[in-house]
Design an enzyme around this catalytic site. Structure first.
Site, PDB file in Angstrom:
ATOM      1  N   ASP A  27      -6.138  -0.105  -1.396  1.00  2.00           N
ATOM      2  CA  ASP A  27      -5.067  -1.089  -1.321  1.00  2.00           C
ATOM      3  C   ASP A  27      -5.623  -2.508  -1.326  1.00  2.00           C
ATOM      4  OD1 ASP A  27      -2.132  -1.503  -0.716  1.00  2.00           O
ATOM      5  OD2 ASP A  27      -3.064  -2.671   0.873  1.00  2.00           O
TER       6      ASP A  27
ATOM      7  N   THR B 282      -0.497  -5.251  -5.045  1.00  3.46           N
ATOM      8  CA  THR B 282      -1.382  -6.225  -4.411  1.00  3.46           C
ATOM      9  C   THR B 282      -2.701  -6.395  -5.160  1.00  3.46           C
ATOM     10  OG1 THR B 282      -2.128  -4.507  -2.907  1.00  3.46           O
ATOM     11  CG2 THR B 282      -0.430  -5.984  -2.107  1.00  3.46           C
ATOM     12  N   THR B 283      -3.170  -5.333  -5.786  1.00  2.00           N
ATOM     13  CA  THR B 283      -4.419  -5.461  -6.540  1.00  2.00           C
ATOM     14  C   THR B 283      -4.163  -6.292  -7.793  1.00  2.00           C
ATOM     15  OG1 THR B 283      -4.994  -3.255  -5.772  1.00  2.00           O
ATOM     16  CG2 THR B 283      -6.320  -4.151  -7.554  1.00  2.00           C
TER      17      THR B 283
ATOM     18  N   ASP C  45       3.351   1.309   0.212  1.00  2.00           N
ATOM     19  CA  ASP C  45       3.451   0.895  -1.194  1.00  2.00           C
ATOM     20  C   ASP C  45       4.631   1.576  -1.868  1.00  2.00           C
ATOM     21  OD1 ASP C  45       1.050  -0.343  -0.593  1.00  2.00           O
ATOM     22  OD2 ASP C  45       0.144   0.107  -2.536  1.00  2.00           O
TER      23      ASP C  45
HETATM   24  P1  ADP Z   1      -1.616  -2.389  -7.409  1.00  2.00           P
HETATM   25  O1  ADP Z   1      -2.173  -2.633  -6.032  1.00  2.00           O
HETATM   26  O2  ADP Z   1      -1.598  -3.636  -8.223  1.00  2.00           O
HETATM   27  O3  ADP Z   1      -0.317  -1.662  -7.388  1.00  2.00           O
HETATM   28  P2  ADP Z   1      -2.732   0.065  -8.385  1.00  2.00           P
HETATM   29  O4  ADP Z   1      -4.105   0.545  -8.066  1.00  2.00           O
HETATM   30  O5  ADP Z   1      -1.594   0.758  -7.735  1.00  2.00           O
HETATM   31  O6  ADP Z   1      -2.695  -1.470  -8.114  1.00  2.00           O
HETATM   32  O7  ADP Z   1      -2.562   0.163  -9.964  1.00  2.00           O
HETATM   33  C1  ADP Z   1      -1.390  -0.221 -10.597  1.00  2.00           C
HETATM   34  C2  ADP Z   1      -1.584  -0.251 -12.090  1.00  2.00           C
HETATM   35  O8  ADP Z   1      -1.907   1.049 -12.580  1.00  2.00           O
HETATM   36  C3  ADP Z   1      -0.300  -0.675 -12.782  1.00  2.00           C
HETATM   37  O9  ADP Z   1      -0.583  -1.589 -13.795  1.00  2.00           O
HETATM   38  C4  ADP Z   1       0.217   0.631 -13.359  1.00  2.00           C
HETATM   39  O10 ADP Z   1       1.020   0.448 -14.497  1.00  2.00           O
HETATM   40  C5  ADP Z   1      -1.046   1.384 -13.671  1.00  2.00           C
HETATM   41  N1  ADP Z   1      -0.836   2.832 -13.701  1.00  2.00           N
HETATM   42  C6  ADP Z   1      -0.377   3.610 -12.720  1.00  2.00           C
HETATM   43  N2  ADP Z   1      -0.282   4.906 -13.129  1.00  2.00           N
HETATM   44  C7  ADP Z   1      -0.708   4.940 -14.405  1.00  2.00           C
HETATM   45  C8  ADP Z   1      -0.871   5.972 -15.390  1.00  2.00           C
HETATM   46  N3  ADP Z   1      -0.570   7.228 -15.114  1.00  2.00           N
HETATM   47  N4  ADP Z   1      -1.337   5.619 -16.596  1.00  2.00           N
HETATM   48  C9  ADP Z   1      -1.653   4.345 -16.854  1.00  2.00           C
HETATM   49  N5  ADP Z   1      -1.525   3.330 -15.990  1.00  2.00           N
HETATM   50  C10 ADP Z   1      -1.070   3.610 -14.780  1.00  2.00           C
HETATM   51 MG    MG Z   2       0.110   0.266  -6.705  1.00  2.00          MG
END
Ligand code: ADP
Ligand code: MG
Length: 550
Positions: free
Chosen positions: A65, A98-99, A397
């Site tokens: 996170d 958040t990332t 989240d």
């Molecule tokens: P954040 O803290 O920003 O939510 P995450 O580690 O949850 O970061 O990653 C979110 C990103 O991963 C988003 O851009 C989302 O569209 C992408 N994402 C999530 N699942 C998939 C998937 N199955 N295939 C491709 N991209 C994905």
């Molecule tokens: Mg996320």
């Protein structure tokens, strides 16, 4: 001094020792922002890695996170702190993203740095960024799909995407957690006077205890109170429980200065004690007469009162937190009464079962099976403290992502970097119409948004530039707009049919948070070390960990 090479330390020099001005200040700040964004970058998306943060005392946090990583990193530099606050505010506003917010902010600053290098003034860049953010919001709304929020299908996809990047169990477990989150949100969602759906996440309580597996995490239609039943001879299990909530003590008030009572004879003492006892008995009788089978009080319960409550077969829990009392009221439909004399049958709430359970060696009281509860709990289980902590953060989240969708009429966009490609394309077209020097900033904004698909490709080990080119081409075609990074097949793919959907509200918030952080950092042209303030001022921490405030 050697410290000057370590940019993060410049701020920590003693008062007046260093002053960075103009371009030097900007360069330093931007370099730090990029460094911070590079730290969280590798955690993005389902193929992202976790970070292990170890404190001086050896406490370990393992997480994916963004907000947590930054918070735990103990960063001293004020610019890094600005980014920590952005991640935190994203966390508060929507819970997820958040990332991404930190990655985009870092890239906006990187772009700004290149423009400043070309002689473009920060105020022009800031203006361009503001224009870009406004157009991005408009485009996001335009490109959004609209889900029927009375149905689970889309909400479940959104929940699964949010959970997808968390390393907590298999797909089956994540399905289970998604269902829990959706039911919890459905329970607390209410329509306000304007007919808008509102989700008060405060009424979804997360309780966690180590033991069992993540799959044993469950939703409780009611509230879990981390307290025990006060007296050993009170019942531990009450069915069809009528519940009294009291914000008053079942004790004899001792007057402020411990009033002196002159007792001159044993008879007088006896009489005094008897009087006290009968007052306490009366209190217990009042509870009984109301018809309550269970009592929760925010205050204390005297031993004698406990004894009589137990005799009446009433289960009682004392010193319950105010916030828990509010949740109990919402869950059981009871009214919190501040004076025992006012307690009537109408004030009581109802729960199918109230039970004290021993979990991981500790007693907890479960108020369960409430009818139509407006406050519910999620009881998190897992093998270790690190696991349940990460499950809790992940649930936050998902709760954020799903409620952001519910509160925004079911608006969603396509993830996996797809929407960012569209936004970048729109912004580049727009930059041509804008002209002037601002257009260069708008183009940098477009580049910064594309850092999302780029980073997703990198974490999956695919060539980032190739992927970007492929995606841009796809998006030019009529049926390619839903294409994003297929991190499992190491190529590009249709994110909509893969179910990679995300809340529009989260993306809008993300863009504004990131650009505001970048603007704030760009406006700084002077870094002066200042005297420490209580709770830590700008650069005032003097290298003392734990001094910085929130
Ligand atoms: P954040 O803290 O920003 O939510 P995450 O580690 O949850 O970061 O990653 C979110 C990103 O991963 C988003 O851009 C989302 O569209 C992408 N994402 C999530 N699942 C998939 C998937 N199955 N295939 C491709 N991209 C994905
Ligand atoms: Mg996320």
């Amino acid at each position: 001094m050697a410290e000057n090479q370590n940019l993060g330390q410049v701020m920590l020099l003693p008062e007046g020792a260093t002053r960075l001005l103009g371009r030097d200040a900007q360069r330093t700040n931007i370099a730090i922002a990029i460094a911070v964004s590079n730290v969280v970058k590798t955690t993005l998306g389902p193929k992202g890695m976790d970070k292990m943060l170890v404190s001086d005392l050896g406490d370990i946090v393992i997480t994916n996170d963004g907000a947590t990583i930054l918070e735990e990193m103990n960063v001293e530099h004020p610019v890094a702190k600005i980014l920590v606050n952005v991640a935190k505010s994203q966390d508060r506003e929507v819970g997820d993203g958040t990332t991404s917010v930190v990655i985009i902010a870092g890239n906006l600053l990187k772009g700004a740095d290149e423009l400043i290098e070309q002689g473009i003034h920060p105020t022009i860049i800031i203006r361009g960024y503001k224009m870009a953010a406004a157009l991005a919001e408009k485009t996001l709304n335009q490109y959004s799909g609209k889900a029927d929020i009375n149905e689970d299908a889309v909400l479940k996809k959104i929940a699964m995407v949010s959970l997808g990047s968390k390393n907590i169990g298999e797909a089956e477990t994540k399905q289970h957690l998604s269902e829990i989150v959706i039911s919890a949100i459905r329970a607390v969602t209410e329509k306000n006077q304007k007919g808008k759906f509102v989700v008060d996440r405060d009424y979804i309580k997360i309780e966690k205890k180590t033991g069992g597996s993540i799959a044993e995490t469950s939703m409780i239609s009611g509230v879990i109170i981390d307290k025990e039943v006060t007296h050993p001879s009170m019942p531990r299990y009450v069915e069809n429980a009528t519940i009294a909530l009291i914000d008053a003590a079942l004790e004899i008030e001792k007057t402020e200065t411990d009033a002196k009572i002159d007792i001159t004879s044993p008879e007088q003492l006896q009489g005094f004690l008897q009087q006290e006892e009968s007052m306490l008995k009366e209190m217990a009788d009042k509870i009984k007469n109301s018809g309550a089978k269970v009592l929760f009080t925010q205050k204390g319960i005297d031993d004698v009162a406990q004894h009589y409550l137990a005799k009446h077969g009433i289960m009682a829990v004392r010193r319950v937190k105010k916030s828990d009392m509010e949740k109990l009221a919402k869950a059981t439909n009871a009214k919190v009464v501040t004076s025992l004399d006012d307690l009537t049958k109408e004030d009581l709430g109802v729960a199918g079962i109230v039970e004290e359970k021993k979990i991981g060696g500790e007693q907890m009281v479960f108020v369960e099976e409430c009818k139509n509860p407006k406050s519910v709990s999620i009881f998190v289980r897992g093998g270790s403290q690190q696991v349940i902590d990460e499950v809790e953060r992940s649930l936050e989240d998902v709760l954020g992502a799903v409620s952001a969708t519910v509160e925004n009429n079911g608006m969603y966009v396509v993830g996996g970097g797809a929407i960012e490609i569209d936004l970048a394309d729109k912004l580049r077209q727009y930059s041509g119409e804008v002209g002037g020097r601002e257009q260069l900033a708008i183009q940098k904004f477009a580049d910064a948004l594309e850092s999302i698909p780029k980073t997703l490709a990198e974490t999956a080990g695919i060539d980032a530039i190739d992927t970007l080119v492929q995606l841009r081409n796809k998006h030019k075609g009529s049926d390619g707009r839903k294409y994003g990074v297929d991190i499992f097949k190491n190529s590009v793919g249709d994110m909509e049919s893969m179910g990679v959907l995300e809340p529009t509200k989260m993306k809008v918030q993300l863009i504004y948070s990131a650009s505001e952080a970048a603007e704030m950092i760009l406006r700084i042209d002077d870094i002066i070390s200042s005297r420490s303030k209580q709770g830590g001022g700008m650069g005032g921490g003097g290298g003392m960990p734990g001094m910085e405030g929130d």
